[in-house]
Design an enzyme around this catalytic site. Structure first.
Site, mmCIF file in Angstrom:
data_model
loop_
_atom_site.group_PDB
_atom_site.id
_atom_site.type_symbol
_atom_site.label_atom_id
_atom_site.label_comp_id
_atom_site.label_asym_id
_atom_site.label_seq_id
_atom_site.Cartn_x
_atom_site.Cartn_y
_atom_site.Cartn_z
ATOM 1 N N ASP A 9 0.872 -1.169 0.000
ATOM 2 C CA ASP A 9 0.000 0.000 0.000
ATOM 3 C C ASP A 9 0.919 1.233 0.000
ATOM 4 O O ASP A 9 2.140 1.100 0.175
ATOM 5 C CB ASP A 9 -0.882 -0.033 1.248
ATOM 6 N N ASP A 11 -0.211 5.187 1.016
ATOM 7 C CA ASP A 11 -0.485 6.184 2.053
ATOM 8 C C ASP A 11 -0.636 5.531 3.421
ATOM 9 O O ASP A 11 -1.434 4.616 3.607
ATOM 10 C CB ASP A 11 -1.757 6.957 1.705
ATOM 11 N N ARG A 114 -3.418 6.942 -10.151
ATOM 12 C CA ARG A 114 -2.085 6.660 -10.690
ATOM 13 C C ARG A 114 -1.232 7.921 -10.804
ATOM 14 O O ARG A 114 -0.053 7.920 -10.428
ATOM 15 C CB ARG A 114 -2.224 5.995 -12.066
#
Length: 222
Positions: A9, A11, A114
């Site tokens: 992941d 954030d 993205r």
């Protein structure tokens, strides 16, 4: 079981961005006349922008202008990045270097779009480590659906059960587990609860600890 790839992941896991995003969300929502509490914000962690939009509208009503809030948040966030750089989580550089040195492939699977995610990873100096990337606007269903992790494994050419999923959010853990990956939580805003403890392989205090977890798994002789 052998770990041949790690799917990250972004954030709250690689980049220390969640608290800044919460501060901006709270401040900007207040300007619009709404109160985004920490409890409300935590329920959006790991969600894609369209899913977060639906969540806030379910709380505040259809008149809530989420798109305006998102624009204000992005403006504030990029200003923060320009002034302070991209804040990285402790151990991310060391973990990525370890994986590269040991021939373990890396992919990023982030609910962020993205364009934004790749910009942040490049600014953080870690984009070069990733062989594949799957982002929130590239899959039909966001976390907690497993789509993003299944697609990441496919792009790496590694079976899901040979991938370690690293996540900080409940939705991310649910997605990684549903994909059949060896799922490890590295908490940020959210502490592991009973549901999550049942789903994860283990909980790591930080990214440094993940190196030892991988070494332990890969050194086990069957």
């Amino acid at each position: 079981m052998k770990i041949n790839a790690v799917v990250f992941d972004m954030d709250g896991l690689m980049l220390d961005t969640e608290w800044t995003t919460y501060r901006l969300s709270r401040e900007n929502a207040a300007k619009m006349g709404y109160d985004i509490t920490l409890d409300l914000f935590k329920q959006t962690v790991g969600k894609r922008s369209p899913d977060t939009k639906l969540f806030y509208k379910s709380i505040f009503g259809d008149e809530f202008d989420f798109d305006r809030l998102r624009r204000m948040n992005l403006d504030g966030f990029w200003k923060f990045v320009e002034e302070n750089g991209v804040p990285k989580k402790p151990g991310i550089d060391e973990l990525l270097a370890y994986l590269q040195d040991n021939g373990i492939k890396c992919a990023v699977a982030s609910s962020t779009s993205r364009e934004v995610a790749e910009d942040l990873l490049k600014r953080a100096g870690i984009y070069k480590y990733f062989s594949a990337g799957v982002f929130g606007n590239m899959v039909a269903n966001g976390k907690p659906a497993p789509d993003i992790f299944i697609e990441a494994a496919k792009r790496l050419g590694i079976p899901c059960n040979e991938c370690m999923c690293l996540e900080d959010s409940y939705n991310g853990i649910r997605a990684g587990c549903s994909a059949g990956m060896v799922t490890v939580m590295v908490p940020d805003m959210l502490p592991p609860n009973e549901e999550i403890l049942q789903k994860v392989y283990t909980v790591a205090d930080d990214l440094f600890e993940v190196i030892g977890i991988i070494e332990k798994i890969n050194s086990f002789e069957f």
